[in-house]
Scaffold this active site. Structure first.
Site, short mmCIF file in Angstrom:
data_model
loop_
_atom_site.label_atom_id
_atom_site.label_comp_id
_atom_site.label_asym_id
_atom_site.label_seq_id
_atom_site.Cartn_x
_atom_site.Cartn_y
_atom_site.Cartn_z
CG ASP A 56 -2.01 1.03 1.16
OD1 ASP A 56 -1.89 1.97 0.35
OD2 ASP A 56 -3.00 0.91 1.91
CD GLU A 108 -4.78 -1.14 -0.34
OE1 GLU A 108 -5.70 -0.63 0.30
OE2 GLU A 108 -4.21 -2.20 0.00
CB CYS A 141 -4.72 -1.30 12.11
SG CYS A 141 -4.60 0.46 11.75
#
Length: 417
Positions: free
Chosen positions: A235, A270, A358
């Site tokens: 990412d 990403e 997260c």
């Protein structure tokens, strides 16, 4: 009908809410904190502990089923809902949502969600509310019907009982090297995320990032078991576009160059760039996809920012403006919409990745597993937190327990048949 009381309990998300605009603007890390003033409305500092709110539905047999509300790590960025405020969410839930819950048939999951999540004064409820309440409603339906949450989803969306294990994707946080080693030793399916969210981590011309990609591949060969071949997924939080410009051609050229450095691995990139709006993101991501596909590259791009709600996901999928969509569960809202999103991706032959944040909790992670397995998503995020071990065990163990139950159900049905 089956819900006789509603409980609320403040809680903690498993990581922190971060001001993405301030970090992109060059905020310096000092230990685990960031130095400097916050930029995004609602943030009093750049990094704040993630809060959550649990909602408990007391059923007529005195069983209490729970769901957890929270927002994602980078709240208020990329078109997302603002920073989660527990007191405000609790007040809204008590005033608006709780009375609606007393009037639904909790054994009918999708119908309950439709009724409870009706707009208030033409405005949609906060997505965090939809997310947490829908988890509780899914658990209520599962309890009342004596089934798993996955089976409820399969029945309500007319899906066969799943048999395939869904690959798990872990994220490293800032402890990259240590956590990559953990992932490799655990033979994680997709790794490592990398959290490439600043110029320092991306490097001039992407040099630092490319060196990290090559190191992950080399480390996998060095300490991984024989035959272990994970998907490499990074990412980059828009930093390819920020560093080399927002022209799709050089962005695609850079991605191909990265893929060429790790020819033995499938590569996911990403959020290669942020083009500023959902429509611009769709148009330019579609161009990048076309370039990569025409070259026969093994690299795939993954959309996150600017693709938040079910409607956003539909637009990207129908436009083929990405290879893989992160269905970021708290941003999608109702967990029923996460199921719809996976099925929508599949119908349009676009990869479906049930992600999230997260900042989530054990309960929301476990509910996400049931959605992922029921709909047979292409991959799912190990969550919550950034420690790898905890998230991988929560998601992995829940999946294994679920598949054991479903296998038994399948055997029973075959014996009856």
């Amino acid at each position: 009908m089956q819900i006789k009381d509603v409980l609320l309990a403040p809680g903690n998300g498993a990581f922190f809410y971060d001001d993405q605009a301030a970090i992109r603007g060059g905020a310096i890390q000092d230990g685990f904190t960031y130095v400097g003033a916050s930029t995004t409305p609602g943030f009093k500092s750049i990094r704040v502990p993630a809060s959550s709110l649990s909602i408990g539905l007391v059923l007529t047999d005195e069983t209490v089923v729970w769901g957890d509300m929270m927002n994602v790590q980078y709240s208020g960025a990329g078109g997302r809902d603002p920073l989660f405020e527990t007191a405000e969410i609790a007040d809204l839930t008590s005033r608006v949502v709780a009375p609606r819950l007393f009037d639904v048939d909790a054994s009918r999951f999708r119908d309950s969600c439709t009724r409870v999540f009706e707009p208030v004064e033409h405005l949609r409820l906060p997505l965090a509310v939809e997310y947490g309440v829908s988890q509780a409603l899914l658990r209520a339906a599962a309890h009342l019907q004596r089934k798993t949450m996955a089976e409820i989803i399969c029945e309500e969306f007319d899906l066969p009982l799943p048999t395939r294990r869904v690959p798990i994707y872990c994220q490293s946080g800032d402890a990259r090297e240590i956590n990559v080693d953990k992932m490799i030793l655990r033979s994680v399916d997709v790794l490592p995320h990398g959290l490439i969210n600043s110029r320092q981590k991306f490097g001039v011309g992407g040099h630092t990032f490319m060196e990290f990609v090559k190191w992950v591949a080399a480390r996998t060969r060095q300490i991984g078991r024989a035959g272990y071949q994970p998907v490499l997924h990074f990412d980059v939080y828009g930093w390819i576009g920020q560093e080399i410009g927002l022209d799709p051609q050089p962005i695609a050229d850079f991605i191909c160059m990265v893929a060429d450095t790790v020819p033995d691995f499938a590569l996911n990139i990403e959020s290669p760039a942020d083009f500023g709006s959902t429509q611009a993101q769709i148009e330019n991501f579609a161009k990048i996809v076309s370039i990569l596909d025409n070259r026969g590259s093994r690299a795939r791009i993954v959309v996150d920012e600017r693709c938040n709600t079910l409607e956003d996901i539909r637009l990207f999928a129908e436009a083929k403006a990405t290879h893989l969509i992160q269905i970021k569960t708290p941003d999608v809202g109702s967990i029923a919409d996460t199921a719809r999103a996976v099925l929508l991706c599949k119908a349009n032959k676009v990869g479906a990745y049930v992600g999230g944040s997260c900042t989530e909790t054990d309960l929301s992670a476990q509910a996400s597993v049931h959605i992922s397995v029921a709909t047979q998503a292409d991959m799912m995020l190990a969550k919550p937190g950034m420690g790898v071990d905890e998230a991988f065990s929560i998601v992995g163990n829940e999946q294994n327990r679920l598949l054991a139950i479903l296998n038994r159900r399948r055997t029973q049905n075959e014996n009856v048949g």
